[in-house]
Design an enzyme around this catalytic site. Structure first.
Site, PDB file in Angstrom:
ATOM      1  N   ASP A 145      59.334  -6.131  67.996  1.00  0.00           N
ATOM      2  CA  ASP A 145      59.897  -5.711  66.711  1.00  0.00           C
ATOM      3  C   ASP A 145      61.392  -6.008  66.618  1.00  0.00           C
ATOM      4  O   ASP A 145      62.139  -5.280  65.977  1.00  0.00           O
ATOM      5  CB  ASP A 145      59.642  -4.209  66.500  1.00  0.00           C
ATOM      6  CG  ASP A 145      60.191  -3.359  67.630  1.00  0.00           C
ATOM      7  OD1 ASP A 145      60.601  -3.925  68.663  1.00  0.00           O
ATOM      8  OD2 ASP A 145      60.223  -2.127  67.487  1.00  0.00           O
ATOM      9  N   ARG A 158      64.669   7.215  77.920  1.00  0.00           N
ATOM     10  CA  ARG A 158      65.341   7.179  76.617  1.00  0.00           C
ATOM     11  C   ARG A 158      66.383   8.287  76.665  1.00  0.00           C
ATOM     12  O   ARG A 158      66.032   9.449  76.756  1.00  0.00           O
ATOM     13  CB  ARG A 158      64.334   7.415  75.484  1.00  0.00           C
ATOM     14  CG  ARG A 158      63.287   6.314  75.375  1.00  0.00           C
ATOM     15  CD  ARG A 158      62.425   6.466  74.135  1.00  0.00           C
ATOM     16  NE  ARG A 158      61.502   5.343  74.003  1.00  0.00           N
ATOM     17  CZ  ARG A 158      60.210   5.387  74.327  1.00  0.00           C
ATOM     18  NH1 ARG A 158      59.675   6.494  74.781  1.00  0.00           N
ATOM     19  NH2 ARG A 158      59.443   4.327  74.187  1.00  0.00           N
ATOM     20  N   GLY A 206      60.913   2.164  76.345  1.00  0.00           N
ATOM     21  CA  GLY A 206      59.561   2.016  76.915  1.00  0.00           C
ATOM     22  C   GLY A 206      59.515   0.833  77.870  1.00  0.00           C
ATOM     23  O   GLY A 206      60.090  -0.217  77.586  1.00  0.00           O
ATOM     24  N   ASP A 256      56.421  -4.211  71.651  1.00  0.00           N
ATOM     25  CA  ASP A 256      56.219  -4.148  70.195  1.00  0.00           C
ATOM     26  C   ASP A 256      56.595  -5.432  69.447  1.00  0.00           C
ATOM     27  O   ASP A 256      56.176  -5.621  68.315  1.00  0.00           O
ATOM     28  CB  ASP A 256      57.038  -2.983  69.603  1.00  0.00           C
ATOM     29  CG  ASP A 256      56.663  -1.651  70.200  1.00  0.00           C
ATOM     30  OD1 ASP A 256      55.526  -1.517  70.682  1.00  0.00           O
ATOM     31  OD2 ASP A 256      57.520  -0.736  70.202  1.00  0.00           O
ATOM     32  N   THR A 283      60.216  -5.306  75.167  1.00  0.00           N
ATOM     33  CA  THR A 283      59.386  -4.306  74.496  1.00  0.00           C
ATOM     34  C   THR A 283      58.043  -4.931  74.152  1.00  0.00           C
ATOM     35  O   THR A 283      57.985  -6.098  73.763  1.00  0.00           O
ATOM     36  CB  THR A 283      60.038  -3.773  73.189  1.00  0.00           C
ATOM     37  OG1 THR A 283      59.034  -3.096  72.410  1.00  0.00           O
ATOM     38  CG2 THR A 283      60.633  -4.874  72.328  1.00  0.00           C
ATOM     39  N   ASP A 315      64.939  -2.080  70.575  1.00  0.00           N
ATOM     40  CA  ASP A 315      65.850  -1.801  69.473  1.00  0.00           C
ATOM     41  C   ASP A 315      66.778  -0.599  69.737  1.00  0.00           C
ATOM     42  O   ASP A 315      68.008  -0.688  69.597  1.00  0.00           O
ATOM     43  CB  ASP A 315      64.885  -1.579  68.301  1.00  0.00           C
ATOM     44  CG  ASP A 315      65.520  -1.117  67.061  1.00  0.00           C
ATOM     45  OD1 ASP A 315      65.092  -0.058  66.591  1.00  0.00           O
ATOM     46  OD2 ASP A 315      66.427  -1.797  66.583  1.00  0.00           O
ATOM     47  N   ARG A 373      54.493   0.895  67.628  1.00  0.00           N
ATOM     48  CA  ARG A 373      55.422   1.776  66.904  1.00  0.00           C
ATOM     49  C   ARG A 373      55.382   1.445  65.406  1.00  0.00           C
ATOM     50  O   ARG A 373      54.322   1.557  64.824  1.00  0.00           O
ATOM     51  CB  ARG A 373      56.840   1.650  67.470  1.00  0.00           C
ATOM     52  CG  ARG A 373      57.691   2.867  67.189  1.00  0.00           C
ATOM     53  CD  ARG A 373      59.082   2.689  67.737  1.00  0.00           C
ATOM     54  NE  ARG A 373      59.131   2.757  69.177  1.00  0.00           N
ATOM     55  CZ  ARG A 373      59.168   3.895  69.885  1.00  0.00           C
ATOM     56  NH1 ARG A 373      59.186   5.039  69.275  1.00  0.00           N
ATOM     57  NH2 ARG A 373      59.207   3.881  71.189  1.00  0.00           N
TER      58      ARG A 373
HETATM   59  O1  F6P Z   1      57.979   0.918  72.203  1.00  0.00           O
HETATM   60  C1  F6P Z   1      56.923   0.800  73.093  1.00  0.00           C
HETATM   61  C2  F6P Z   1      55.886   1.860  72.826  1.00  0.00           C
HETATM   62  O2  F6P Z   1      54.828   1.685  73.751  1.00  0.00           O
HETATM   63  C3  F6P Z   1      55.338   1.903  71.406  1.00  0.00           C
HETATM   64  O3  F6P Z   1      54.390   0.910  71.145  1.00  0.00           O
HETATM   65  C4  F6P Z   1      54.804   3.297  71.335  1.00  0.00           C
HETATM   66  O4  F6P Z   1      54.811   3.804  70.021  1.00  0.00           O
HETATM   67  C5  F6P Z   1      55.793   4.084  72.175  1.00  0.00           C
HETATM   68  O5  F6P Z   1      56.442   3.137  73.028  1.00  0.00           O
HETATM   69  C6  F6P Z   1      55.183   5.166  73.018  1.00  0.00           C
HETATM   70  O6  F6P Z   1      56.200   5.827  73.651  1.00  0.00           O
HETATM   71  P1  F6P Z   1      55.967   6.908  74.813  1.00  0.00           P
HETATM   72  O7  F6P Z   1      55.592   6.167  76.051  1.00  0.00           O
HETATM   73  O8  F6P Z   1      57.269   7.600  74.935  1.00  0.00           O
HETATM   74  O9  F6P Z   1      54.846   7.772  74.364  1.00  0.00           O
END
Ligand code: F6P
Length: 328
Positions: A135, A77, A16, A133, A131, A108, A177
């Protein structure tokens, strides 16, 4: 055996996007150029490495980007990179250009890929935690977290205005997340009455009891900030339960969503991205390989990639006590 000197570095963003990634790319590229290295940008994360979408970068390639959200290198990804075949293709594409060092800006999942790649092939990898998050262990901050939290705070403050005007109970879901940092920080900073995070057990009966007690004393404006990964459920689930159990309350649910990922990076994110990007190139030059560069107690901190992917940041008990005492 003498360490092989790094001469060409590739930089990529993966997973992300997070505000501040551009500032990190800029720092990596300009530091590399300062040391006389050839610099390359890998487009769309590991996908670009596999599909040979790799471009040379100079000082101008990273001009006027420090203040921009998103990532000029794009991100993705890549499932293919988790297969050995994919990683082999990626390696060949780096090798044919003579790229002998890699900086990966991501979370991660991106570090798991880097860790495999670094263990299998002779191209050292440095990770930068990028990120929203927060995390990842080994850094007090991750690139993007501060901006995302500030975006959430700004939005929640606005929600409180309208909640106040209508005497409403709002449930606001924030991202993160499996981690509750965005919820914890934005919830404390906006004076939320309840903060629900995956790291603690959500006691829905206690929340209902406290909201019922507030209703009795005519305190009708309440904010519940819930992390999307809360084990009890996200904003919609919590909203449905509260609507059912508190029939007199005027309840609305707001899912903040991807707005938290965009926007111009905060000063803190630009600073940590610049420091980490700079340090990543120095690591490669000094032979400190396969680590994540973080910042702990305002000092650069290096965590082996293997550990960075295993450990998670732990929410300290102090924070949890603050939530309990202030959010009453
Ligand atoms: O890891 C970053 C994040 O924004 C999380 O907070 C969230 O769960 C996820 O990515 C959303 O991913 P996507 O943009 O693929 O929907």
């Amino acid at each position: 055996m003498a360490e092989k000197k790094v001469t060409k570095i590739g930089v990529l963003t993966s997973g992300g996007d997070a505000p501040g990634m551009n500032a990190a790319i800029r720092a990596v590229v300009r530091t590399g150029l300062y040391y006389g290295l050839e610099m390359f940008g890998v487009m769309r994360g590991y996908s670009g490495m596999i599909e040979d979408d790799i471009v040379p970068m100079n000082s101008r390639s990273v001009a006027n980007i420090i203040q921009r959200g998103g990532t000029i290198l794009k991100t993705a990804r890549s499932a293919e990179f988790f297969e050995l075949e994919g990683r082999k293709k990626a390696y060949e594409n780096l090798k044919k250009r003579g790229i002998d060092g890699l900086v990966i800006i991501g979370g991660d999942g991106s570090f798991k890929g880097a860790q495999k790649f670094a263990n299998e092939f002779d191209i050292p990898c440095i990770g930068l935690p990028g990120t929203i998050d927060k995390d990842i262990a080994g850094s007090d901050f991750t690139i993007g977290f501060d901006t995302a939290v500030n975006t959430a705070v700004e939005a929640i403050d606005k929600i409180r205005d309208t909640a106040d005007a209508h005497d409403r109970l709002f449930i606001v879901e924030v991202m993160g997340r499996d981690a509750g940092y965005i919820a914890l920080h934005s919830g404390i900073a906006t004076g939320a009455e309840n903060i629900l995070i995956p790291e603690t057990k959500t006691d829905i009966e206690a929340i209902i009891a406290s909201l019922t007690e507030k209703e009795k004393r005519k305190k009708l404006v309440n904010l519940v900030v819930v992390a999307e990964g809360d084990k009890f459920g996200g904003g919609n689930e919590i909203g449905a339960i509260l609507k059912n159990r508190l029939p007199n309350a005027d309840i609305r649910v707001c899912i903040l969503g991807h707005i938290q990922r965009g926007g111009s990076p905060s000063c803190l994110d630009r600073l940590i991205a610049s420091r980490m990007g700079f340090a990543s190139v120095e690591c490669l030059l000094q032979g400190t390989h396969n680590v994540m560069v973080g910042i702990m107690n305002n000092k650069l901190h290096y965590t082996p990639l293997d550990n960075a992917v295993k450990a998670k940041q732990k929410i300290s008990d102090d924070w949890l006590r603050i939530v309990k005492i202030l959010a009453s």
